[in-house]
Design a protein around this motif. Structure first.
Motif, PDB file in Angstrom:
ATOM      1  N   SER A 114       0.848  -1.185   0.000  1.00 22.08           N
ATOM      2  CA  SER A 114       0.000   0.000   0.000  1.00 22.08           C
ATOM      3  C   SER A 114       0.880   1.231   0.000  1.00 22.08           C
ATOM      4  N   GLY A 115       0.562   2.153  -0.829  1.00 25.62           N
ATOM      5  CA  GLY A 115       1.313   3.400  -0.861  1.00 25.62           C
ATOM      6  C   GLY A 115       2.745   3.198  -1.302  1.00 25.62           C
ATOM      7  N   PHE A 116       3.000   2.152  -2.089  1.00 23.54           N
ATOM      8  CA  PHE A 116       4.358   1.891  -2.529  1.00 23.54           C
ATOM      9  C   PHE A 116       4.808   2.994  -3.480  1.00 23.54           C
ATOM     10  N   LEU A 117       5.996   3.489  -3.232  1.00 20.96           N
ATOM     11  CA  LEU A 117       6.534   4.581  -4.032  1.00 20.96           C
ATOM     12  C   LEU A 117       8.018   4.348  -4.224  1.00 20.96           C
ATOM     13  N   GLU A 118       8.469   4.469  -5.449  1.00 19.19           N
ATOM     14  CA  GLU A 118       9.904   4.390  -5.722  1.00 19.19           C
ATOM     15  C   GLU A 118      10.307   5.578  -6.567  1.00 19.19           C
ATOM     16  N   LEU A 119      11.322   6.272  -6.105  1.00 21.23           N
ATOM     17  CA  LEU A 119      11.889   7.396  -6.840  1.00 21.23           C
ATOM     18  C   LEU A 119      13.257   6.966  -7.330  1.00 21.23           C
ATOM     19  N   ASP A 120      13.511   7.183  -8.597  1.00 19.31           N
ATOM     20  CA  ASP A 120      14.754   6.737  -9.209  1.00 19.31           C
ATOM     21  C   ASP A 120      15.394   7.944  -9.898  1.00 19.31           C
ATOM     22  N   PHE A 121      16.589   8.290  -9.456  1.00 17.67           N
ATOM     23  CA  PHE A 121      17.298   9.435 -10.016  1.00 17.67           C
ATOM     24  C   PHE A 121      18.557   8.946 -10.721  1.00 17.67           C
ATOM     25  N   SER A 122      18.700   9.296 -11.982  1.00 18.78           N
ATOM     26  CA  SER A 122      19.943   9.034 -12.698  1.00 18.78           C
ATOM     27  C   SER A 122      20.637  10.374 -12.867  1.00 18.78           C
ATOM     28  N   TYR A 123      21.936  10.399 -12.736  1.00 19.91           N
ATOM     29  CA  TYR A 123      22.675  11.655 -12.791  1.00 19.91           C
ATOM     30  C   TYR A 123      24.080  11.406 -13.320  1.00 19.91           C
ATOM     31  N   ARG A 124      24.794  12.471 -13.605  1.00 20.75           N
ATOM     32  CA  ARG A 124      26.193  12.416 -13.989  1.00 20.75           C
ATOM     33  C   ARG A 124      26.951  13.353 -13.068  1.00 20.75           C
ATOM     34  N   ILE A 125      28.042  12.865 -12.526  1.00 27.01           N
ATOM     35  CA  ILE A 125      28.884  13.681 -11.666  1.00 27.01           C
ATOM     36  C   ILE A 125      30.325  13.499 -12.137  1.00 27.01           C
ATOM     37  N   PHE A 126      30.993  14.594 -12.435  1.00 26.91           N
ATOM     38  CA  PHE A 126      32.355  14.576 -12.969  1.00 26.91           C
ATOM     39  C   PHE A 126      32.462  13.671 -14.190  1.00 26.91           C
ATOM     40  N   GLY A 127      31.401  13.645 -15.012  1.00 22.66           N
ATOM     41  CA  GLY A 127      31.390  12.862 -16.235  1.00 22.66           C
ATOM     42  C   GLY A 127      31.050  11.383 -16.056  1.00 22.66           C
ATOM     43  N   ALA A 128      30.816  10.938 -14.828  1.00 14.27           N
ATOM     44  CA  ALA A 128      30.521   9.526 -14.577  1.00 14.27           C
ATOM     45  C   ALA A 128      29.047   9.356 -14.205  1.00 14.27           C
TER      46      ALA A 128
END
Length: 168
Positions: free
Chosen positions: A11-25
Motif C-alpha cells: 500500500s502506498g508503494f513509491l519508488e523514486l529513481d534518479f539518474s545523474y552524472r557527476i564529474f562525467g561519470a
C-alpha cells in the motif's frame, strides 16, 4: 499456519529513481517506501519499509554500490519473509573494457529483530562471460554470526560457490 489469514499488499508503494552524472561519470540513486500487511484478524496492520540504493561509476570500469533497507516489525508479515530489521551493504565491482570479466568485493551487515548479534558478511566474486549472456561465477562468502548465532564453532561460515547463469 491455519489461524492466520494471509493477505499481503503493498500500500502506498513509491519508488523514486534518479539518474545523474557527476564529474562525467554516471550514477543512480533509488529510494523506495512501501507498506505491507498480514494479520490474524480482519483488521490490517501495516508494516512500513524503506530502502535506498546507490550505484556510482568511478571510471576505468570500476563502480561503487551501497544499499540500505529497513522494515518495522509491526506484525507477522515481517517474519513471514525473514527476520531482518535492517540490512546495509556496499562494495566495488570492476569490469574489463569488453565486459567479459567482472570482479567484485562487498561487505554487509544485518540486524535481526530478536537477535543479539548482527550477521556480518564479506563476499568476493569473479564472473566470466562464456558466450553472449551465459556466465560462470566463482564466489566466496565469509559470514560471521550467521542468522545471529553466537554458538562456539558456528560463529564463522565459509560459503564457496560456482554458478553458471544465462539470460534469454
Amino acid at each position: 499456519d491455519t489461524e492466520f489469514h494471509f493477505f499481503i499488499r503493498n500500500s502506498g508503494f513509491l519508488e523514486l529513481d534518479f539518474s545523474y552524472r557527476i564529474f562525467g561519470a554516471a550514477g543512480r540513486l533509488a529510494l523506495a517506501v512501501g507498506a505491507s500487511d498480514a494479520d490474524k484478524s480482519t483488521t490490517h496492520k501495516l508494516s512500513p519499509s524503506l530502502g535506498a540504493m546507490l550505484s556510482q561509476s568511478l571510471g576505468a570500469g570500476l563502480s561503487l554500490f551501497a544499499q540500505f533497507s529497513h522494515a518495522e516489525k509491526a506484525n507477522r508479515v515481517s517474519t513471514l519473509f525473514g527476520y531482518a530489521f535492517w540490512h546495509a551493504s556496499g562494495g566495488f565491482v570492476w569490469q574489463n573494457a569488453r565486459a567479459t570479466h567482472r570482479i567484485g568485493l562487498a561487505a554487509s551487515t544485518v540486524a535481526l529483530y530478536d537477535g543479539e548479534k548482527n550477521e556480518k558478511a564479506l563476499e568476493a566474486f569473479w564472473r566470466i562471460r562464456l558466450v553472449r549472456e551465459t556466465w560462470l561465477t566463482f564466489d566466496l562468502g565469509i559470514v560471521h554470526n550467521p542468522n545471529g548465532t553466537d554458538i562456539p564453532g558456528e560463529r564463522w561460515v565459509a560459503l564457496p560457490a560456482v554458478r553458471i547463469s544465462t539470460a534469454f
